[in-house]
Structures are given as structure tokens and as C-alpha cells.
Design a protein around this motif. Sequence first.
Motif, mmCIF file in Angstrom:
data_model
loop_
_atom_site.group_PDB
_atom_site.id
_atom_site.type_symbol
_atom_site.label_atom_id
_atom_site.label_comp_id
_atom_site.label_asym_id
_atom_site.label_seq_id
_atom_site.Cartn_x
_atom_site.Cartn_y
_atom_site.Cartn_z
ATOM 1 N N LEU A 1 0.827 -1.209 0.000
ATOM 2 C CA LEU A 1 0.000 0.000 0.000
ATOM 3 C C LEU A 1 0.863 1.262 0.000
ATOM 4 O O LEU A 1 0.561 2.241 -0.697
ATOM 5 C CB LEU A 1 -0.924 -0.006 1.218
ATOM 6 C CG LEU A 1 -1.937 1.140 1.316
ATOM 7 C CD1 LEU A 1 -2.896 1.105 0.130
ATOM 8 C CD2 LEU A 1 -2.717 1.050 2.616
ATOM 9 N N ILE A 2 1.953 1.246 0.757
ATOM 10 C CA ILE A 2 2.863 2.396 0.797
ATOM 11 C C ILE A 2 3.482 2.636 -0.587
ATOM 12 O O ILE A 2 3.512 3.763 -1.083
ATOM 13 C CB ILE A 2 3.971 2.193 1.856
ATOM 14 C CG1 ILE A 2 3.375 2.279 3.262
ATOM 15 C CG2 ILE A 2 5.087 3.223 1.688
ATOM 16 C CD1 ILE A 2 4.304 1.794 4.359
ATOM 17 N N SER B 1 0.869 3.962 -2.905
ATOM 18 C CA SER B 1 0.511 5.340 -2.532
ATOM 19 C C SER B 1 1.531 6.345 -3.062
ATOM 20 O O SER B 1 1.163 7.411 -3.552
ATOM 21 C CB SER B 1 0.416 5.477 -1.009
ATOM 22 O OG SER B 1 -0.591 4.647 -0.498
ATOM 23 N N ILE B 2 2.813 6.000 -2.957
ATOM 24 C CA ILE B 2 3.858 6.913 -3.453
ATOM 25 C C ILE B 2 3.726 7.108 -4.960
ATOM 26 O O ILE B 2 3.818 8.227 -5.465
ATOM 27 C CB ILE B 2 5.268 6.390 -3.094
ATOM 28 C CG1 ILE B 2 5.464 6.404 -1.576
ATOM 29 C CG2 ILE B 2 6.349 7.238 -3.768
ATOM 30 C CD1 ILE B 2 6.722 5.693 -1.108
ATOM 31 N N LEU C 1 0.998 6.742 -6.786
ATOM 32 C CA LEU C 1 -0.222 7.516 -7.067
ATOM 33 C C LEU C 1 -0.028 8.993 -6.719
ATOM 34 O O LEU C 1 -0.495 9.873 -7.445
ATOM 35 C CB LEU C 1 -1.403 6.941 -6.286
ATOM 36 C CG LEU C 1 -1.883 5.543 -6.719
ATOM 37 C CD1 LEU C 1 -3.012 5.062 -5.839
ATOM 38 C CD2 LEU C 1 -2.317 5.545 -8.187
ATOM 39 N N LEU C 2 0.671 9.251 -5.592
ATOM 40 C CA LEU C 2 0.939 10.647 -5.206
ATOM 41 C C LEU C 2 1.734 11.384 -6.279
ATOM 42 O O LEU C 2 1.538 12.574 -6.505
ATOM 43 C CB LEU C 2 1.722 10.683 -3.886
ATOM 44 C CG LEU C 2 0.918 10.649 -2.593
ATOM 45 C CD1 LEU C 2 1.852 10.484 -1.400
ATOM 46 C CD2 LEU C 2 0.076 11.905 -2.434
ATOM 47 N N SER D 1 8.685 1.395 5.035
ATOM 48 C CA SER D 1 8.374 0.120 4.385
ATOM 49 C C SER D 1 9.557 -0.838 4.424
ATOM 50 O O SER D 1 9.391 -2.052 4.556
ATOM 51 C CB SER D 1 7.918 0.350 2.938
ATOM 52 O OG SER D 1 8.975 0.828 2.137
#
Length: 199
Positions: free
Chosen positions: A52-53, A56-57, A59-60, A79
Amino acid sequence: MCPISNSGKAPYNFLYIFSYLFGSFTSAFLLEKFNETKKLNVFALPTLMESLILISIALLSHVTGLPNPDLVVCMLLFSMGLQNSYVTKISNAVVRTTHLTGLFTDLGIELSQLLFPITKLKRNSIKATIKLRVYIIGFFFLGGLAGGFFFSTMNLKLNTLLIGAAILLLSLFYDDFRFWYLTSKRRHVKKTALSKRAS
């Protein structure tokens, strides 16, 4: 504008170290907590968190452009702490996945042990451990080269992290798939043997 002095970087360095430590702590805490209940694969949660981390990076980077570099570093270190902690627990402290110095140290020690007279059983055990460490080191370098290739040459930038997340998610199903495959194979062999006896 003058560059940040070494003293100005100190809080960031502390934050980086703390992020890794907190990731390791979180992973170990979750493993101990869920190991008591036995309700699920205890290694699934840290693996899902790490995936997920990474996602997320990536997608950010699409939403905000290049995210704050310090935030990205802290998330990645968290992570790494997660991963190293649960892999250490899985392997009973034999494997460290996020740094090579310990692996090369252990590899050097084990190679030197082969030069002295030891029992065949212990020699086979040392060889198996050496083989494992060589695999880990090899895949570590392969992952580094692949990451650099996808990041720079293929210009995937932070989307490269999605590949790592996909590999982590696939690893969650590997054991289940392997168990299903071996069970099916055993059943097939048993069924074939019974059919031959019957005929």
C-alpha cells in the motif's frame, strides 16, 4: 540561497532513522499481536502495508507531481523497516533483505568454515545457507538493476514502485498456490497408483 548546513540536516537524518525504526517496530508488533489469535497469516498484514505504501507513493506522484522528497524517503524507509522485520522473523534472523553488509559478513564467515574439517551434516547445512545467501545477494543486485532500468531507461519514475508492490502481493499467494499444487500432485499420484492396482 545558501545550501542547508550539516546541522540543518540533522533533524531529517533523525527522521529517516526513526522512520525505519518505526517500520520495524510496527511490523514486529503486528506479528506478535496477530500470532496470538492465529486468525490469519500473520505476515499478510505487514506485506499488505508495504504494498500500500509503494502504491501510494506512485499515485501521489501523479496527483501532486513529484511528492516531497523527504516524505518519500520516510515512507520508503518505513516500508523497508516493515519488510526487514517480518523477513527476519520468518527466517529466524537468518535473512536480512534490506542491506548487504550483514549478508556479506555471514557469507564470508561461512565460506571460511568450509576450509576446516567439519561433519558432513554440518558441511551440507553450511552449503545450503551459503546458497541461500548467494540467491539473496544475486536477486538484490538484479532488483537494483531492474529498478534503475525501469526508473531511468523506461522512464517509469516512481511508477517503478508498482512493480515492487505487485511482486509483494503475488508473494502472498505463492505459499497457498504451492500448497494447492503439491496437494493436487499428491492426490493425482495416489489416484494413479490405486487405478494401476485395480487394473
